[in-house]
Design a protein around this motif. Structure first.
Motif, PDB file in Angstrom:
ATOM      1  N   ALA A  52       6.323   3.519 -11.485  1.00 43.31           N
ATOM      2  CA  ALA A  52       7.001   2.654 -10.526  1.00 43.31           C
ATOM      3  C   ALA A  52       8.560   2.512 -11.062  1.00 43.31           C
ATOM      4  O   ALA A  52       9.509   2.628  -9.836  1.00 43.31           O
ATOM      5  CB  ALA A  52       6.054   1.591 -10.565  1.00 43.31           C
ATOM      6  N   GLU A  56      11.670   3.827  -8.460  1.00 37.96           N
ATOM      7  CA  GLU A  56      12.650   3.349  -8.033  1.00 37.96           C
ATOM      8  C   GLU A  56      14.348   3.740  -8.556  1.00 37.96           C
ATOM      9  O   GLU A  56      14.841   3.178  -8.496  1.00 37.96           O
ATOM     10  CB  GLU A  56      12.418   1.804  -8.863  1.00 37.96           C
ATOM     11  N   ASP A 113       2.570   3.093  -4.166  1.00 33.18           N
ATOM     12  CA  ASP A 113       3.848   2.949  -4.744  1.00 33.18           C
ATOM     13  C   ASP A 113       5.327   3.258  -4.504  1.00 33.18           C
ATOM     14  O   ASP A 113       5.813   2.371  -3.640  1.00 33.18           O
ATOM     15  CB  ASP A 113       3.712   3.271  -6.288  1.00 33.18           C
ATOM     16  N   ARG A 116       5.750   1.541  -0.379  1.00 33.50           N
ATOM     17  CA  ARG A 116       6.427   0.866  -0.883  1.00 33.50           C
ATOM     18  C   ARG A 116       8.170   0.595  -0.440  1.00 33.50           C
ATOM     19  O   ARG A 116       9.251  -0.607  -0.819  1.00 33.50           O
ATOM     20  CB  ARG A 116       5.867  -0.428  -1.924  1.00 33.50           C
ATOM     21  N   LEU A 117       7.896   1.576  -1.503  1.00 34.55           N
ATOM     22  CA  LEU A 117       9.688   1.729  -1.813  1.00 34.55           C
ATOM     23  C   LEU A 117      10.432   1.475  -1.251  1.00 34.55           C
ATOM     24  O   LEU A 117      12.114   1.658  -1.476  1.00 34.55           O
ATOM     25  CB  LEU A 117       9.946   2.982  -2.653  1.00 34.55           C
ATOM     26  N   ASP A 121       8.930  -2.574   0.112  1.00 39.23           N
ATOM     27  CA  ASP A 121       9.691  -3.037  -1.610  1.00 39.23           C
ATOM     28  C   ASP A 121      11.460  -2.596  -1.332  1.00 39.23           C
ATOM     29  O   ASP A 121      11.475  -2.551  -2.384  1.00 39.23           O
ATOM     30  CB  ASP A 121       9.327  -2.854  -2.529  1.00 39.23           C
ATOM     31  N   SER A 122      11.919  -2.274   0.083  1.00 40.57           N
ATOM     32  CA  SER A 122      13.007  -1.427   0.318  1.00 40.57           C
ATOM     33  C   SER A 122      14.391  -2.193   0.073  1.00 40.57           C
ATOM     34  O   SER A 122      15.433  -1.931   0.276  1.00 40.57           O
ATOM     35  CB  SER A 122      12.659  -0.525   1.507  1.00 40.57           C
TER      36      SER A 122
END
Length: 198
Positions: A52, A56, A113, A116-117, A121-122
């Motif tokens: 992850a 990222e 994962d 969400r990125l 979770d952006s």
């Protein structure tokens, strides 16, 4: 997360792209990425922490690459805000659609994962892109109203992300359509007399 040296990061991200061309994210291993990059698995663990963390870091690197390209597009059309926006948006949309990690998300075969990125979770990535765009607008059009430039940059970042998460559903020229909608706001923000020193 400790940042690795530039040559190592370039090699790791290039290897990740190659691995993603061959297999879905669920089957991407740090061992495979390390082997392709010519580094040890421990190096990747030390520098990125986890899969992850690697995803990222790759996403931030990709964002910076596209922000650089977008900035160059806008500079080439600094005398025409609409043309600048259209060129920048076209570069972003065409470029992101060709990236293997983004294609995994768009085609619906991405691990949670990755989803969400670019969704829940952006926030940090959106903030980073909006800051880069705000800096470009301020550098290219010094007379721009800072608040308006910042607001427009945030809007463009969010719109761009919506197309990262889900590709255009029509064959229309999305870059031209978005530029037509957003250009009046940029033109108004960059009009003489709107800047902070006006």
């Amino acid at each position: 997360m400790r940042r690795s040296g530039v040559p190592t990061r370039v090699a790791v991200f290039a290897s990740l792209r190659e691995v993603l061309m061959e297999r879905p994210w669920s089957k991407v291993t740090l061992e495979a990425v390390a082997k392709g990059a010519g580094v040890s698995r421990q190096t990747i663990y030390n520098d990125f922490g986890s899969r992850a963390g690697l995803a990222e870091a790759y996403a931030f690197d990709l964002a910076d690459t596209f922000c650089d390209l977008v900035d160059a597009d806008m500079r080439r059309h600094a005398d025409d805000p609409r043309a600048a926006l259209e060129a920048a948006l076209r570069t972003f949309l065409d470029g992101t659609s060709g990236d293997p990690l983004i294609r995994r998300v768009q085609h619906g075969d991405a691990h949670p994962d990755l989803v969400r990125l670019v969704t829940t979770d952006s926030g940090p990535l959106l903030t980073h892109i909006a800051r880069r765009l705000t800096e470009s607008v301020a550098a290219l059009w010094p007379v721009a109203d800072p608040a308006a430039g910042q607001a427009l940059s945030r809007m463009i970042a969010r719109l761009g992300f919506s197309y990262v998460a889900m590709p255009p559903e029509t064959e229309d020229d999305v870059a031209a359509d978005l530029a037509a909608l957003l250009a009046p706001a940029l033109e108004a923000a960059t009009a003489p007399g709107r800047g902070a020193d006006a």
